[in-house]
Design a protein around this motif. Structure first.
Motif, PDB file in Angstrom:
ATOM      1  N   ASN A   1      35.988 -34.139  33.050  1.00  0.00           N
ATOM      2  CA  ASN A   1      35.944 -35.580  33.272  1.00  0.00           C
ATOM      3  C   ASN A   1      37.317 -36.216  33.168  1.00  0.00           C
ATOM      4  O   ASN A   1      37.543 -37.310  33.715  1.00  0.00           O
ATOM      5  CB  ASN A   1      34.981 -36.227  32.266  1.00  0.00           C
ATOM      6  CG  ASN A   1      35.117 -37.731  32.154  1.00  0.00           C
ATOM      7  OD1 ASN A   1      35.532 -38.249  31.118  1.00  0.00           O
ATOM      8  ND2 ASN A   1      34.769 -38.450  33.206  1.00  0.00           N
TER       9      ASN A   1
ATOM     10  N   CYS B   1      34.021 -36.899  37.781  1.00  0.00           N
ATOM     11  CA  CYS B   1      33.726 -35.658  37.074  1.00  0.00           C
ATOM     12  C   CYS B   1      33.617 -34.530  38.098  1.00  0.00           C
ATOM     13  O   CYS B   1      33.455 -34.771  39.298  1.00  0.00           O
ATOM     14  CB  CYS B   1      32.412 -35.744  36.291  1.00  0.00           C
ATOM     15  SG  CYS B   1      32.292 -37.141  35.150  1.00  0.00           S
TER      16      CYS B   1
ATOM     17  N   GLN C   1      26.899 -44.984  31.733  1.00  0.00           N
ATOM     18  CA  GLN C   1      27.364 -43.635  31.418  1.00  0.00           C
ATOM     19  C   GLN C   1      26.321 -42.798  30.677  1.00  0.00           C
ATOM     20  O   GLN C   1      26.294 -41.571  30.800  1.00  0.00           O
ATOM     21  CB  GLN C   1      28.646 -43.724  30.595  1.00  0.00           C
ATOM     22  CG  GLN C   1      29.342 -42.414  30.361  1.00  0.00           C
ATOM     23  CD  GLN C   1      30.411 -42.564  29.307  1.00  0.00           C
ATOM     24  OE1 GLN C   1      30.238 -42.216  28.159  1.00  0.00           O
ATOM     25  NE2 GLN C   1      31.543 -43.117  29.717  1.00  0.00           N
TER      26      GLN C   1
ATOM     27  N   TRP D   1      24.548 -40.260  32.781  1.00  0.00           N
ATOM     28  CA  TRP D   1      25.271 -39.190  33.484  1.00  0.00           C
ATOM     29  C   TRP D   1      24.805 -37.784  33.100  1.00  0.00           C
ATOM     30  O   TRP D   1      24.704 -36.914  33.974  1.00  0.00           O
ATOM     31  CB  TRP D   1      26.771 -39.315  33.232  1.00  0.00           C
ATOM     32  CG  TRP D   1      27.405 -40.506  33.876  1.00  0.00           C
ATOM     33  CD1 TRP D   1      26.774 -41.558  34.489  1.00  0.00           C
ATOM     34  CD2 TRP D   1      28.802 -40.790  33.954  1.00  0.00           C
ATOM     35  NE1 TRP D   1      27.679 -42.476  34.948  1.00  0.00           N
ATOM     36  CE2 TRP D   1      28.935 -42.041  34.625  1.00  0.00           C
ATOM     37  CE3 TRP D   1      29.941 -40.140  33.521  1.00  0.00           C
ATOM     38  CZ2 TRP D   1      30.180 -42.623  34.878  1.00  0.00           C
ATOM     39  CZ3 TRP D   1      31.188 -40.709  33.762  1.00  0.00           C
ATOM     40  CH2 TRP D   1      31.294 -41.932  34.438  1.00  0.00           C
TER      41      TRP D   1
ATOM     42  N   LEU E   1      30.887 -39.421  26.173  1.00  0.00           N
ATOM     43  CA  LEU E   1      30.282 -38.584  27.210  1.00  0.00           C
ATOM     44  C   LEU E   1      30.209 -37.137  26.748  1.00  0.00           C
ATOM     45  O   LEU E   1      29.220 -36.434  27.001  1.00  0.00           O
ATOM     46  CB  LEU E   1      31.092 -38.695  28.502  1.00  0.00           C
ATOM     47  CG  LEU E   1      30.573 -37.911  29.703  1.00  0.00           C
ATOM     48  CD1 LEU E   1      29.169 -38.363  30.091  1.00  0.00           C
ATOM     49  CD2 LEU E   1      31.523 -38.059  30.889  1.00  0.00           C
TER      50      LEU E   1
ATOM     51  N   THR F   1      26.613 -35.369  26.390  1.00  0.00           N
ATOM     52  CA  THR F   1      26.321 -34.211  27.235  1.00  0.00           C
ATOM     53  C   THR F   1      25.859 -33.032  26.389  1.00  0.00           C
ATOM     54  O   THR F   1      24.867 -32.366  26.715  1.00  0.00           O
ATOM     55  CB  THR F   1      27.578 -33.820  28.049  1.00  0.00           C
ATOM     56  OG1 THR F   1      27.963 -34.928  28.876  1.00  0.00           O
ATOM     57  CG2 THR F   1      27.303 -32.611  28.936  1.00  0.00           C
TER      58      THR F   1
END
Length: 371
Positions: A43, A66, A104, A107, A135, A139
């Protein structure tokens, strides 16, 4: 993979941009195989550019892009804002382009779908440690189908050594910056109080823009503005009897370039000013004697500092926290420093480094020579 080049110049060296990217992918895949990593999710702006060649010209919203680089896939998966997805698909820049929503937090579900689509369930995926912190954590928390590992060392190692096409691209970027810097140098020499720092930087920056550069950050500090150094440009007039430092640069087609020159504004310099400039110049010359594959980065810094110590200017040495750094997409490793042994690493063939010793002393001036 298409050619991204915006400005076809008649004097541009023959750079094979497609081969350049293929060689990047080849090196990355070899490192991934060695580390048993099946894919990379990145990213940070620099890692996205390295693995995709895009968005080379974008300098706003840099964390909105990304990429998922699957070791056995032909091309990376590109993730971008929905507004950018359709133009990219229209230009056929990539085969797999996926739009990301504004929020976000949503994502990771898009990342997870792509990983499933590419058969990564149960596989090892390296995460870019320089991606947005929230992020990164979201993730790891939400994507359950893969095993995540830190890919920081792998990505740094991949980018540190440039392939021959990258070297040619960097040399071209450097030639453009040389023209911009020379524009500024000429104005400094003829200023005698006529031009402000802003006037000079504006003209040099215009040169970069007209030659197709983006992400500009040239700056100038003259006289007392460089003792101690203030790394921003003001309305101060550049006068005779003082040094003016012009520094910074820009990016051409994704290749960052910068160097610095300290220019005497006119009149007769004092003996101490001459000695200070000579010390910085001689430090550069000493560095060149040992700058070769196998030399450790802390040894380069030590060689430079020894010259500054012998000249009597160590109290005002301006090489902290490092005397130099790698350059490519941006400032990057290796770091040329002796102050943190953890950063020490042997130089390798293909690395590009900037070396920038400096002295900042009131009454003498700010002197930096960066090559």
């Amino acid at each position: 993979m298409p050619n991204f080049l915006r400005n076809q110049e008649p004097l541009r060296p023959s750079i094979d941009w497609e081969l350049l990217q293929d060689l990047r992918w080849k090196r990355t895949r070899e490192l991934m195989k060695k580390d048993e990593v099946d894919a990379l999710l990145v990213n940070s702006f620099e890692s996205v550019i390295y693995l995709t060649g895009w968005p080379r010209w974008q300098f706003l919203f840099t964390n909105r892009y990304c990429a998922l680089f699957v070791r056995d896939a032909e091309e990376p998966v590109v993730f971008c804002p929905d507004a950018d997805a359709y133009p990219i698909m229209d230009q056929k820049l990539f085969k797999d382009v996926r739009g990301l929503p504004t929020i976000q937090l949503d994502w990771p579900s898009h990342f997870e779908k792509a990983m499933v689509d590419y058969g990564l369930k149960g596989k090892v995926v390296g995460l870019d440690p320089n991606m947005l912190g929230s992020l990164y954590e979201q993730t790891k928390l939400k994507v359950k189908e893969v095993k995540f590992v830190d890919a920081g060392r792998l990505l740094t190692t991949a980018r540190a050594v440039k392939n021959p096409e990258e070297v040619k691209a960097y040399e071209h970027s450097l030639s453009i910056l040389e023209g911009a810097t020379n524009t500024g140098v000429a104005m400094i020499k003829e200023s005698w109080g006529r031009y402000t720092e802003i006037d000079i930087v504006a003209k040099a920056s215009e040169y970069l823009l007209r030659r197709g550069c983006t992400r500009l950050n040239m700056w100038l500090a003259s006289g007392e503005n460089a003792t101690p150094l203030k790394r921003y440009t003001t309305e101060k007039h550049v006068r005779a009897g003082e040094f003016a430092l012009i520094d910074g640069g820009g990016s051409y087609n994704g290749f960052r370039c910068e160097f610095a020159r300290s220019v005497w504004g006119g009149g007769r310099p004092s003996d101490e000013q001459k000695r200070a400039y000579r010390a910085v110049y001689q430090a550069h010359e000493e560095m060149r004697k040992i700058l070769r594959p196998g030399t450790k980065t802390d040894e380069v810094d030590t060689a430079i500092v020894n010259v500054i110590k012998e000249s009597g200017f160590m109290e005002w040495y301006g090489g902290y926290p490092y005397t130099g750094h790698g350059i490519g997409i941006m400032q990057e490793p290796p770091w040329i420093t002796r102050t943190d042994i953890r950063a020490s690493a042997p130089l390798e063939a293909g690395m590009i480094v900037n070396i920038e010793p400096a002295i900042w002393k009131k009454g003498v001036g700010g002197i930096r020579i960066e090559d």
